[in-house]
Design a protein around this motif. Structure first.
Motif, PDB file in Angstrom:
ATOM      1  N   ILE A 138       0.867  -1.176   0.000  1.00  0.00           N
ATOM      2  CA  ILE A 138       0.000   0.000   0.000  1.00  0.00           C
ATOM      3  C   ILE A 138       0.901   1.222   0.000  1.00  0.00           C
ATOM      4  CG2 ILE A 138      -1.726   1.291   1.297  1.00  0.00           C
ATOM      5  CD1 ILE A 138      -2.615  -1.441   2.468  1.00  0.00           C
ATOM      6  N   PHE A 139       0.679   2.134  -0.924  1.00  0.00           N
ATOM      7  CA  PHE A 139       1.522   3.318  -1.029  1.00  0.00           C
ATOM      8  C   PHE A 139       0.706   4.463  -1.594  1.00  0.00           C
ATOM      9  CE2 PHE A 139       1.722   1.313  -5.096  1.00  0.00           C
ATOM     10  CZ  PHE A 139       1.853   2.335  -6.023  1.00  0.00           C
ATOM     11  N   SER A 140       1.238   5.653  -1.467  1.00  0.00           N
ATOM     12  CA  SER A 140       0.626   6.840  -2.048  1.00  0.00           C
ATOM     13  C   SER A 140       1.298   7.128  -3.382  1.00  0.00           C
ATOM     14  CB  SER A 140       0.822   8.046  -1.125  1.00  0.00           C
ATOM     15  OG  SER A 140       0.238   7.797   0.120  1.00  0.00           O
ATOM     16  N   LYS A 141       0.693   7.985  -4.160  1.00  0.00           N
ATOM     17  CA  LYS A 141       1.310   8.384  -5.424  1.00  0.00           C
ATOM     18  C   LYS A 141       2.704   8.942  -5.128  1.00  0.00           C
ATOM     19  CE  LYS A 141       0.364  10.830  -9.656  1.00  0.00           C
ATOM     20  NZ  LYS A 141      -0.649  11.457 -10.472  1.00  0.00           N
ATOM     21  N   PRO A 142       3.733   8.465  -5.849  1.00  0.00           N
ATOM     22  CA  PRO A 142       5.104   8.875  -5.542  1.00  0.00           C
ATOM     23  C   PRO A 142       5.335  10.387  -5.636  1.00  0.00           C
ATOM     24  CG  PRO A 142       5.083   6.973  -6.980  1.00  0.00           C
ATOM     25  CD  PRO A 142       3.668   7.458  -6.885  1.00  0.00           C
ATOM     26  N   ASN A 143       5.965  10.912  -4.588  1.00  0.00           N
ATOM     27  CA  ASN A 143       6.402  12.300  -4.522  1.00  0.00           C
ATOM     28  C   ASN A 143       7.654  12.295  -3.657  1.00  0.00           C
ATOM     29  OD1 ASN A 143       6.764  15.020  -4.451  1.00  0.00           O
ATOM     30  ND2 ASN A 143       4.916  15.465  -3.279  1.00  0.00           N
ATOM     31  N   LEU A 144       8.811  12.221  -4.283  1.00  0.00           N
ATOM     32  CA  LEU A 144      10.043  11.933  -3.559  1.00  0.00           C
ATOM     33  C   LEU A 144      10.693  13.116  -2.868  1.00  0.00           C
ATOM     34  CD1 LEU A 144      11.714   9.465  -6.075  1.00  0.00           C
ATOM     35  CD2 LEU A 144      10.040   8.996  -4.276  1.00  0.00           C
ATOM     36  N   GLY A 145      10.455  14.321  -3.304  1.00  0.00           N
ATOM     37  CA  GLY A 145      11.140  15.460  -2.698  1.00  0.00           C
ATOM     38  C   GLY A 145      12.600  15.480  -3.102  1.00  0.00           C
ATOM     39  N   LYS A 146      13.456  16.045  -2.238  1.00  0.00           N
ATOM     40  CA  LYS A 146      14.889  16.141  -2.529  1.00  0.00           C
ATOM     41  C   LYS A 146      15.543  14.758  -2.383  1.00  0.00           C
ATOM     42  CE  LYS A 146      19.091  18.574  -1.086  1.00  0.00           C
ATOM     43  NZ  LYS A 146      19.970  17.432  -1.105  1.00  0.00           N
ATOM     44  N   VAL A 147      16.341  14.414  -3.374  1.00  0.00           N
ATOM     45  CA  VAL A 147      17.048  13.132  -3.378  1.00  0.00           C
ATOM     46  C   VAL A 147      18.533  13.415  -3.541  1.00  0.00           C
ATOM     47  CG1 VAL A 147      17.295  10.906  -4.533  1.00  0.00           C
ATOM     48  CG2 VAL A 147      15.038  11.979  -4.394  1.00  0.00           C
TER      49      VAL A 147
END
Length: 171
Positions: free
Chosen positions: A107-116
Motif C-alpha cells: 500500500i503506497f501513495s502516489k510517488p512524490n520523492l522530494g529532494k534526493v
C-alpha cells in the motif's frame, strides 16, 4: 523531477480493484517491468517496457545453484529481476533523475520523492526503495550476481564487512 518506476518479479494483484488502485498511482510515470510470461497481459496494461525471465527453466539455466537453497531461493528472484530490468533498460533509465523500485502488493501513495541526494538509497526494507538513477544502477545492477558468486554457499565462512556506511550514517 523525472521518475522511472520499476517492478521486478511477480505482479501480485488481489483483484481488479487492487490493480486499478495501483495503476491510478503510477500511470503518470514511465514504468519498467521484469517478470514472468504468465503476467504478460498485466504488463501490457501497465507499460510497453517489459521483459521476461524464463520461468520454466530458470533454476537450471539461470542460477544453477538455486535448487540446493530450498525455500531461500524464492527471495533471490526479485534481485534477478531487478538486475534484468537494469541490464535491459540501462540506457533509458539513465535518462531519468530517479528510479523507484516498488512491489505490487504494498500500500503506497502516489510517488512524490522530494529532494534526493546523489549518493543515497532511500528504502523501507526491500519492498520500496529509490535513488538517483546513476547511483541506483551502480548499486543494484550486479547485486544478484554478487550474491550468487560471492556470498552464496559461504554460510560458515568469515566475510569481512565494511562498517563505514553504518558508522558514518545520519542518525
Amino acid at each position: 523531477m523525472k521518475l522511472a518506476i520499476i517492478l521486478p518479479g511477480e505482479l501480485r494483484f488481489e483483484s481488479k480493484e487492487h490493480f486499478d488502485d495501483f495503476y491510478e498511482k503510477i500511470k503518470d510515470f514511465d514504468v519498467y517491468i521484469s517478470t514472468y510470461k504468465r503476467y504478460e497481459s498485466l504488463c501490457r496494461m501497465i507499460t510497453p517496457h517489459y521483459t521476461f525471465v524464463d520461468d520454466k527453466n530458470r533454476e537450471d539455466e539461470i542460477l544453477g545453484f538455486a535448487k540446493s537453497m530450498g525455500s531461500r531461493r524464492l527471495g533471490l528472484w526479485q534481485w534477478f529481476n531487478l538486475s534484468n530490468i537494469l541490464k535491459q533498460y540501462k540506457n533509458e533509465l539513465l535518462q531519468y533523475d530517479c528510479i523507484l523500485k516498488l512491489r505490487t502488493d504494498i500500500i503506497f501513495s502516489k510517488p512524490n520523492l522530494g529532494k534526493v541526494d546523489d549518493y543515497t538509497i532511500y528504502l523501507s526494507t526491500d519492498f520500496v526503495f529509490y535513488g538517483k538513477s546513476a547511483h541506483f544502477i551502480n548499486v543494484f545492477e550486479n547485486l544478484f550476481f554478487d550474491i550468487k558468486n560471492y556470498y552464496f554457499d559461504k554460510v560458515g565462512s568469515y566475510l569481512p564487512i565494511n562498517y563505514d556506511n553504518i558508522l558514518n550514517r545520519d542518525i
